[in-house]
Write a protein that holds these residues in place. Structure first.
Motif, PDB file in Angstrom:
ATOM      1  N   ARG A  29      -0.565  -4.919  71.791  1.00 49.89           N
ATOM      2  CA  ARG A  29      -0.322  -3.595  72.389  1.00 49.89           C
ATOM      3  C   ARG A  29      -0.693  -2.447  71.455  1.00 49.89           C
ATOM      4  O   ARG A  29      -0.854  -1.312  71.883  1.00 49.89           O
ATOM      5  CB  ARG A  29       1.110  -3.476  72.899  1.00 49.89           C
ATOM      6  N   PHE A  30      -0.871  -2.749  70.166  1.00 51.96           N
ATOM      7  CA  PHE A  30      -1.264  -1.725  69.204  1.00 51.96           C
ATOM      8  C   PHE A  30      -2.781  -1.578  69.105  1.00 51.96           C
ATOM      9  O   PHE A  30      -3.266  -0.652  68.485  1.00 51.96           O
ATOM     10  CB  PHE A  30      -0.708  -2.069  67.813  1.00 51.96           C
ATOM     11  N   MET A  31      -3.532  -2.515  69.717  1.00 46.13           N
ATOM     12  CA  MET A  31      -4.980  -2.591  69.554  1.00 46.13           C
ATOM     13  C   MET A  31      -5.718  -2.184  70.818  1.00 46.13           C
ATOM     14  O   MET A  31      -5.300  -2.537  71.911  1.00 46.13           O
ATOM     15  CB  MET A  31      -5.385  -4.040  69.259  1.00 46.13           C
ATOM     16  N   VAL A  82      -7.995   2.999  62.031  1.00 46.04           N
ATOM     17  CA  VAL A  82      -8.456   4.167  62.783  1.00 46.04           C
ATOM     18  C   VAL A  82      -7.869   4.078  64.187  1.00 46.04           C
ATOM     19  O   VAL A  82      -8.068   3.085  64.891  1.00 46.04           O
ATOM     20  CB  VAL A  82      -9.997   4.227  62.847  1.00 46.04           C
ATOM     21  N   TYR A  83      -7.124   5.105  64.563  1.00 42.93           N
ATOM     22  CA  TYR A  83      -6.458   5.168  65.863  1.00 42.93           C
ATOM     23  C   TYR A  83      -7.151   6.186  66.758  1.00 42.93           C
ATOM     24  O   TYR A  83      -7.685   7.193  66.280  1.00 42.93           O
ATOM     25  CB  TYR A  83      -5.000   5.597  65.700  1.00 42.93           C
ATOM     26  N   ARG A  84      -7.081   5.926  68.057  1.00 42.11           N
ATOM     27  CA  ARG A  84      -7.588   6.859  69.066  1.00 42.11           C
ATOM     28  C   ARG A  84      -6.438   7.143  70.026  1.00 42.11           C
ATOM     29  O   ARG A  84      -5.728   6.237  70.447  1.00 42.11           O
ATOM     30  CB  ARG A  84      -8.758   6.228  69.816  1.00 42.11           C
ATOM     31  N   GLN A  85      -6.267   8.400  70.358  1.00 41.83           N
ATOM     32  CA  GLN A  85      -5.213   8.761  71.299  1.00 41.83           C
ATOM     33  C   GLN A  85      -5.708   8.556  72.723  1.00 41.83           C
ATOM     34  O   GLN A  85      -6.797   9.011  73.086  1.00 41.83           O
ATOM     35  CB  GLN A  85      -4.762  10.203  71.096  1.00 41.83           C
ATOM     36  N   THR A  86      -4.922   7.842  73.526  1.00 44.68           N
ATOM     37  CA  THR A  86      -5.253   7.572  74.919  1.00 44.68           C
ATOM     38  C   THR A  86      -4.122   8.096  75.792  1.00 44.68           C
ATOM     39  O   THR A  86      -3.113   8.590  75.287  1.00 44.68           O
ATOM     40  CB  THR A  86      -5.419   6.057  75.157  1.00 44.68           C
ATOM     41  N   ASP A  87      -4.268   7.933  77.090  1.00 41.07           N
ATOM     42  CA  ASP A  87      -3.200   8.326  78.010  1.00 41.07           C
ATOM     43  C   ASP A  87      -1.925   7.516  77.760  1.00 41.07           C
ATOM     44  O   ASP A  87      -0.828   7.961  78.075  1.00 41.07           O
ATOM     45  CB  ASP A  87      -3.641   8.140  79.464  1.00 41.07           C
ATOM     46  N   GLN A  88      -2.076   6.320  77.183  1.00 40.58           N
ATOM     47  CA  GLN A  88      -0.925   5.451  76.889  1.00 40.58           C
ATOM     48  C   GLN A  88      -0.399   5.651  75.469  1.00 40.58           C
ATOM     49  O   GLN A  88       0.545   4.984  75.065  1.00 40.58           O
ATOM     50  CB  GLN A  88      -1.302   3.973  77.074  1.00 40.58           C
ATOM     51  N   GLY A  89      -0.992   6.542  74.714  1.00 42.01           N
ATOM     52  CA  GLY A  89      -0.575   6.783  73.328  1.00 42.01           C
ATOM     53  C   GLY A  89      -1.668   6.360  72.360  1.00 42.01           C
ATOM     54  O   GLY A  89      -2.806   6.143  72.741  1.00 42.01           O
TER      55      GLY A  89
END
Length: 124
Positions: A28-30, A104-111
């Motif tokens: 769920r983090f990926m 590296v994280y990307r912000q999505t509608d789900q977080g």
């Protein structure tokens, strides 16, 4: 909680999920196209999660060294860097690692979701 604190908490939660050895929780983090880049090359989300699901790969430790975490946010992208010590168990052997990691994280509608992780062995 500001974005920096949110990302620090997210990164800590991801490390806890890895130590819990729960593939569904780890996933769920990926992002769906997440990859891990390390000394062995580029590993896919599917391969990593299948190793965890099968029990072939487990972790008993995954901790950031206090004071090494660095978080930077660039719009809908964030970079989290830390020195991480971990113990993995694979192929009947224990592996102890001391690594500099970059997620590296990307912000999505789900977080926030991680799109790429890089691990480099620490030198001293």
């Amino acid at each position: 909680m500001d974005e920096i604190e949110e990302l620090q908490a997210l990164d800590r939660a991801w490390r806890r999920a890895i130590v819990a050895n729960e593939a569904g929780e780890i996933g769920r983090f990926m992002s769906e196209d997440w990859v891990l880049v390390d000394g062995d090359g580029v590993g896919t989300r599917e391969k990593f999660l299948s190793l965890v699901s099968s029990g072939a790969l487990t972790h008993s430790r995954m901790e950031a060294v206090p004071g090494t975490e660095r978080v930077r946010v660039y719009g809908d992208t964030a970079v989290v860097t830390a020195r991480v010590v971990n113990t993995a168990h694979y192929g009947g052997r224990d592996f102890h690692a001391d690594e500099w990691t970059t997620d590296v994280y990307r912000q999505t509608d789900q977080g926030w979701v991680c799109v790429i992780s890089q691990a480099t062995p620490a030198q001293g």
